[in-house]
Write an enzyme that holds these catalytic residues in place. Structure first.
Site, PDB file in Angstrom:
ATOM      1  N   SER A   1       1.995   3.770   9.953  1.00 51.77           N
ATOM      2  CA  SER A   1       1.975   3.198   8.607  1.00 51.77           C
ATOM      3  C   SER A   1       0.965   3.860   7.680  1.00 51.77           C
ATOM      4  O   SER A   1       1.072   3.731   6.465  1.00 51.77           O
ATOM      5  CB  SER A   1       1.689   1.696   8.673  1.00 51.77           C
TER       6      SER A   1
ATOM      7  N   ASP B   1      -4.962  -4.704   2.894  1.00 51.22           N
ATOM      8  CA  ASP B   1      -4.484  -5.931   3.516  1.00 51.22           C
ATOM      9  C   ASP B   1      -5.178  -6.265   4.834  1.00 51.22           C
ATOM     10  O   ASP B   1      -4.705  -7.089   5.596  1.00 51.22           O
ATOM     11  CB  ASP B   1      -2.974  -5.848   3.745  1.00 51.22           C
TER      12      ASP B   1
ATOM     13  N   HIS C   1      -4.649  -1.692   6.291  1.00 50.27           N
ATOM     14  CA  HIS C   1      -4.363  -0.453   5.568  1.00 50.27           C
ATOM     15  C   HIS C   1      -5.283  -0.300   4.355  1.00 50.27           C
ATOM     16  O   HIS C   1      -5.823  -1.282   3.855  1.00 50.27           O
ATOM     17  CB  HIS C   1      -2.903  -0.447   5.119  1.00 50.27           C
TER      18      HIS C   1
END
Length: 379
Positions: free
Chosen positions: A36, A341, A344
């Site tokens: 991610s 968050d 990340h």
């Protein structure tokens, strides 16, 4: 004239490609593999579940990225004068003339031993990503050999001239920490580093000659793990990061560095660069105000406690509380935060990280990126 090292020879070859005009770069494309931290929409093309406020800062809507805006890989592409990388799995609007992105949110190096719907780990692990790249090249070259030139495909010479980037391993490290602890995870970290080394060699066999490999971030500073992982105050350093977990990260990073040193001996005519992004991220997590941020170990999007993180009320997820819909709030200025968050980075943090990487200070061995590219301003 003295002897030219193998890396030096590669550099001389690449320099001959640059030319003198402005905006030129020896790398006409980037092929990216990761999780991610560098997924520009692959996972969400397969499983479209991303919601606002993701993407709010730059795209003004969810854009397949686990951030409020752009990622490090987006800024690297911009610096090279390239468009954002299209996810390999994106069926509409993709343009692969300047590379492709095989990264997947929740992606791992090692093959998952369970389903996405059980653990949340992506089925698109590193071997799958490599096979996607391999198939893409075979099919693209086949079409080109038949005289079929498509506006969205790279030319035949792009594959050998491209930069190949690997930024993966975080989920291998973190996904089982809560169950088996640090010592349990450390037992299979040598396998993670070894698999990355094997993938580098496979990329070389596929034609790659410049390969960057990023190391693991200081997850002991991440709001999510500070909230979820067992620790006591004696395990916190002066910056509020967990010492034991960050030490385990350094253990893995050393394994990775040593593995890449071994790989260079096997493919001496390639440039295999260890990118110490850990050092950059550690700096902004531990000294945020020095670099224009207000908060290092506190999430922008989330709710609850010292670190503004609660797994039950994760950013963008809607939950019912006493029959009323609740969504975790988002801060008014993400650029004041390093963490978006809890897991990340914000776009602002990614911009800082990208600038530091592009400076060349964190390449081992040294690699003259500024010589090979007329790097464009980013931001």
């Amino acid at each position: 004239m003295g002897l030219v090292t193998a890396t030096g020879l590669v550099i001389l070859m690449l320099c001959s490609l640059v030319g003198s005009s402005q905006g030129n770069c020896a790398f006409p494309a980037i092929f990216n593999f990761g999780d991610s931290n560098s997924d520009t929409g692959g996972f969400y093309a397969a499983f479209p579940v991303l919601h606002r406020p993701y993407g709010m800062t730059f795209f003004h809507k969810p854009a397949g990225r686990a951030s409020d805006g752009r990622l490090v890989i987006d800024f690297l592409a911009q610096a090279f004068g390239l468009p954002f990388l299209s996810p390999y799995l994106q069926s509409l609007g993709s343009d692969f003339r300047h590379g492709a992105n095989y990264a997947s949110d929740a992606g791992t190096v090692l093959q998952p031993n369970t389903s996405l719907y059980v653990t949340g780990i992506s089925p698109f692990y590193l071997a799958v990503q490599f096979n996607q790249m391999k198939d893409f090249k075979v099919r693209a070259l086949d079409l080109l050999s038949k005289g079929k030139h498509f506006d969205y495909l790279p030319t035949t010479d792009v594959f050998s001239k491209a930069l190949y980037f690997l930024d993966i391993g975080q989920n291998d490290f973190t996904s089982q920490l809560g169950w088996i602890g640090i010592e349990g995870v450390k037992k299979f970290l040598p396998e993670v580093a070894s698999q990355i080394g094997e993938t580098v060699k496979e990329l070389y066999a596929l034609g790659a000659r410049t390969i960057f490999v990023a190391n693991l971030a200081p997850i002991g500073c991440f709001p999510a793990f500070l909230t979820e992982l067992a620790h006591n105050n004696s395990d916190l350093d002066t910056y509020g990061c967990m010492i034991s977990y960050n030490d385990a990260v350094l253990y893995y990073n050393n394994l990775l560095k040593e593995k890449l040193e071994e790989v260079r001996k096997v493919i001496p005519d390639a440039s295999v660069v260890y990118v110490d992004s850990h050092a950059v991220k550690l700096e902004i997590y531990t000294n945020p105000k020095k670099h224009g941020f207000l908060y290092g170990t506190k999430a922008c999007c989330g709710t609850g406690g010292e670190y503004n993180f609660n797994q039950q009320f994760f950013c963008s997820q809607k939950t019912k509380i006493n029959g009323t819909d609740f969504t975790a709030p988002v801060c008014s200025d993400p650029s004041s935060y390093v963490s978006w968050d809890g897991i990340h980075n914000t776009e602002a943090a990614n911009l800082y990280i990208a600038k530091e990487i592009l400076s060349g200070k964190y390449f081992q061995p040294q690699f003259p990126l500024n010589t090979l590219c007329d790097l464009q301003p980013i931001g």
